[in-house]
Write a protein that holds these residues in place. Structure first.
Motif, PDB file in Angstrom:
ATOM      1  N   TYR A 155       0.836  -1.213   0.000  1.00  0.00           N
ATOM      2  CA  TYR A 155       0.000   0.000   0.000  1.00  0.00           C
ATOM      3  C   TYR A 155       0.864   1.253   0.000  1.00  0.00           C
ATOM      4  N   GLU A 156       2.072   1.145   0.578  1.00  0.00           N
ATOM      5  CA  GLU A 156       2.954   2.309   0.658  1.00  0.00           C
ATOM      6  C   GLU A 156       3.419   2.784  -0.708  1.00  0.00           C
ATOM      7  N   TRP A 157       3.615   1.814  -1.598  1.00  0.00           N
ATOM      8  CA  TRP A 157       4.033   2.178  -2.962  1.00  0.00           C
ATOM      9  C   TRP A 157       2.984   3.081  -3.594  1.00  0.00           C
ATOM     10  N   PHE A 158       1.707   2.778  -3.352  1.00  0.00           N
ATOM     11  CA  PHE A 158       0.627   3.616  -3.907  1.00  0.00           C
ATOM     12  C   PHE A 158       0.663   5.005  -3.288  1.00  0.00           C
ATOM     13  N   LEU A 159       0.882   5.063  -1.966  1.00  0.00           N
ATOM     14  CA  LEU A 159       0.908   6.369  -1.293  1.00  0.00           C
ATOM     15  C   LEU A 159       2.060   7.234  -1.814  1.00  0.00           C
ATOM     16  N   ARG A 160       3.208   6.609  -2.064  1.00  0.00           N
ATOM     17  CA  ARG A 160       4.361   7.386  -2.517  1.00  0.00           C
ATOM     18  C   ARG A 160       4.271   7.763  -3.984  1.00  0.00           C
ATOM     19  N   THR A 161       3.788   6.806  -4.784  1.00  0.00           N
ATOM     20  CA  THR A 161       3.786   7.046  -6.230  1.00  0.00           C
ATOM     21  C   THR A 161       2.669   7.992  -6.627  1.00  0.00           C
ATOM     22  N   PHE A 162       1.558   7.971  -5.868  1.00  0.00           N
ATOM     23  CA  PHE A 162       0.413   8.822  -6.195  1.00  0.00           C
ATOM     24  C   PHE A 162       0.094   9.677  -4.974  1.00  0.00           C
ATOM     25  N   PRO A 163       0.840  10.788  -4.797  1.00  0.00           N
ATOM     26  CA  PRO A 163       0.746  11.534  -3.532  1.00  0.00           C
ATOM     27  C   PRO A 163      -0.584  12.249  -3.303  1.00  0.00           C
ATOM     28  N   ASP A 164      -1.299  12.681  -4.387  1.00  0.00           N
ATOM     29  CA  ASP A 164      -2.539  13.398  -4.051  1.00  0.00           C
ATOM     30  C   ASP A 164      -3.722  12.440  -4.037  1.00  0.00           C
ATOM     31  N   PRO A 165      -4.721  12.746  -3.198  1.00  0.00           N
ATOM     32  CA  PRO A 165      -5.809  11.793  -2.918  1.00  0.00           C
ATOM     33  C   PRO A 165      -6.520  11.282  -4.173  1.00  0.00           C
ATOM     34  N   THR A 166      -6.789  12.192  -5.134  1.00  0.00           N
ATOM     35  CA  THR A 166      -7.557  11.749  -6.308  1.00  0.00           C
ATOM     36  C   THR A 166      -6.791  10.712  -7.110  1.00  0.00           C
TER      37      THR A 166
END
Length: 627
Positions: A429-440
């Motif tokens: 899940y962290e990869w998603f948070l880092r790669t796509f920083p803004d909520p949308t």
């Protein structure tokens, strides 16, 4: 409709149904549905009427081929069912007649039937548009070594017609046969090219240049490299290739991208002979970047950049010692599934699709693959995150944990749960948070991840796609989509596997919600489209050029004749397995368990099996079932 109703309820005898279908074609001779369903019904009753004796089938095959061809003349709604089946029946009957002649039991009637069928196909050849034959081009090309000369003459006319209309696409698709190591196949291919040149003189230079380009690309694929070098240079190591492409008079040659190799079909009904099958943007080869990167995997594939006539750079991977014909056929199948997914309202709303890329076999053991940019492998992503946290297990430590096959099941489960899984908490899940920083973008990337994983899981399950380890599953860092590569291991008995990282990254609901719905939509669609998918798969499986099933250990490879054709003995069992999976039949150790499941039940069973720790703990640790 009345005819279809009679057929589906099975309350009427065949002749009555036949009459209902025939009345339609007499009333509306130019309606594609009428012609298509009549042919399909003939095809269905053929085995019963003729007790599977080929001798008696000639007459019926002629009807079937005639009406399928007529249906195609008036529209493309059923092209993926009609075209492959029509060609298969014609080519197989021709081969059968030859076989009988060799065995000395040919009768005159069979030969007459064959020449009638040949003339029907020739007529279709002049009536149908070349893009329609292009949809089954791999199938046509795979049969260039046909044993009957009459059949080959017609086949040659069809392929030459397609080549004249689409030389750029056809040349790339024919390369593997032109450069074949089997002399007969190579000669037949050259005959076809000569015929094309005789029809249009200007093609000679283009074909010559394309051949020289392929030879140089094969040299690049096969160039031996020592184990520690990571780069080569075009100027130094592949001077001739560079020089060839930079010649002033070098022909325009299309850069083989997926977008310009798969024909689009007209959206309106009717024959549309003037339809433009490749409306996309075409880029021609203008040169190469100097750097040639050598990739670390076993075969040492090379990564090259092509300069396009549009000023852009396109990356390709040149892969040696790997037969890419399976990958190539599977990509075609994935493109067909995408067409179905786009047509269906439910899947269109969810934007379900499979990421595809071009695969061009150059001969039996080399080829080029369109590079998928901005992707990272699952194992690579997870290893990096675990290393940062200081909880990475080295290969050495892992080997100590591998239990012998005979170890008790409880011990395997204990190691899996208490040692491996507790040492590796979910981090994907962290990869998603880092790669796509803004909520949308984060939210849409996670949705894309769930949906793309679902589609490929279902398609992979139906086809028996194996070898899905962490290096063959990539993730796109722009969209979050899952991209599968390397389709060499097909038609096996496989189980779906979803590891803890994969489930956890789907969000608080895990496999419930998006993932499950996308699985259901995909399975439902594949069941609905069963007939067209199966007709394409059958032609694949009987493709005499590709060995789908690996020979059992200790047995020598199937001896290929001088034409390099093999008879795929296991094709029938593969077809049967896939048909059963599409019906929701669950098998364990080759025994059928209970009645076929509904779509929802089927998906539930597969997800349950994929996430079951009792099954995951029995997998080989190198695959990373704990990741």
């Amino acid at each position: 409709l009345v005819g279809r109703f009679m057929e589906e309820t099975a309350n009427f005898e065949s002749n009555a149904i036949m009459k209902a279908y025939k009345d339609v074609t007499n009333l509306l001779p130019e309606w594609e549905d009428g012609n298509f369903y009549l042919a399909k019904y003939y095809d269905k009753v053929m085995p019963m009427v003729t007790d599977n004796k080929m001798e008696k089938q000639g007459n019926l095959i002629r009807y079937i081929v005639t009406f399928f061809g007529k249906a195609l003349q008036f529209g493309n709604q059923y092209i993926y069912q009609a075209m492959p089946r029509m060609l298969s029946l014609w080519l197989d009957f021709g081969a059968k007649v030859c076989e009988c002649e060799k065995a000395g039991r040919a009768d005159r009637q069979m030969r007459q039937e064959l020449s009638k069928i040949n003339s029907v196909v020739s007529e279709h050849c002049s009536n149908l548009a070349p893009y329609q034959f292009l949809t089954a081009f791999s199938q046509l090309i795979s049969r260039v070594c046909h044993s009957s000369d009459e059949v080959f003459t017609v086949l040659m006319t069809i392929v030459a017609k397609v080549f004249l209309a689409y030389p750029q696409q056809a040349m790339w698709l024919m390369t593997a046969v032109c450069k074949s190591s089997y002399p007969m196949r190579k000669n037949r291919c050259n005959q076809i090219l000569k015929k094309a040149i005789s029809l249009k003189q200007s093609l000679e230079k283009f074909i010559g240049d394309a051949n020289r380009l392929t030879d140089k690309l094969l040299e690049l694929c096969n160039k031996p490299v020592d184990s520690n070098s990571t780069m080569l240079s075009m100027n130094v190591h592949f001077k001739q290739l560079k020089r060839l492409v930079e010649e002033q008079t070098f022909s325009q040659i299309l850069i083989p991208l997926q977008s310009v190799l798969i024909p689009t079909l007209p959206s309106t009904g009717g024959a549309n002979t003037q339809h433009d099958a490749f409306p996309g943007h075409w880029a021609y080869l203008d040169g190469f970047e100097d750097a040639v990167e050598i990739l670390a995997s076993l075969q040492k594939p090379k990564k090259i950049s092509l300069k396009g006539s549009d000023g852009q750079s396109y990356t390709m991977m040149c892969k040696p010692k790997d037969d890419l014909r399976k990958d190539c056929r599977l990509m075609e199948f994935n493109c067909l599934i995408n067409k179905c997914l786009r047509k269906d309202a439910e899947s269109r709303r969810r934007e379900l699709h499979i990421r595809t890329y071009a695969v061009i076999p150059l001969n039996e053991e080399c080829g080029i693959i369109e590079w998928v940019n901005n992707t990272a492998g699952l194992r690579h992503i997870l290893t990096k995150l675990y290393k940062e946290r200081g909880i990475y297990l080295s290969g050495k430590e892992l080997r100590k944990l591998i239990l012998p096959k005979t170890a008790p099941f409880e011990e395997k489960l204990r190691i899996h749960k208490e040692v491996l899984c507790s040492r590796h908490p979910p981090v994907f899940y962290e990869w998603f948070l880092r790669t796509f920083p803004d909520p949308t973008s984060w939210y849409s990337s996670r949705s894309a991840y769930c949906r793309s994983t679902a589609v490929m899981s279902m398609v992979g399950y139906i086809l028996g796609l194996g070898d899905r380890h962490g290096e063959n599953i990539l993730f796109d860092s722009f969209t979050g989509e899952c991209v599968h590569v390397d389709f060499n291991c097909l038609f096996n008995k496989v189980r779906l596997c979803l590891t803890q990282n994969m489930v956890h990254a789907m969000g608080p609901m895990g496999t419930e919600g998006l993932f499950r719905q996308a699985c259901e939509v995909t399975i439902r669609l594949m069941r609905d489209q069963r007939e067209s998918l199966m007709s394409v798969l059958k032609t694949f499986l009987h493709d005499p050029l590709v060995e789908w099933s690996k020979p059992a250990k200790g047995l020598s490879k199937t001896p290929a004749s001088e034409t390099g054709e093999i008879v795929n003995e296991k094709a029938k069992t593969h077809v049967c397995d896939i048909e059963q999976r599409l019906q929701g039949v669950i098998k364990s150790r080759n025994k059928v368990l209970g009645l076929p499941l509904s779509v929802e039940g089927h998906v539930h069973y597969l997800i349950h099996e994929a996430t079951d720790e009792k099954l995951l703990c029995q997998m080989y640790l190198g695959w990373g079932p704990y990741l």
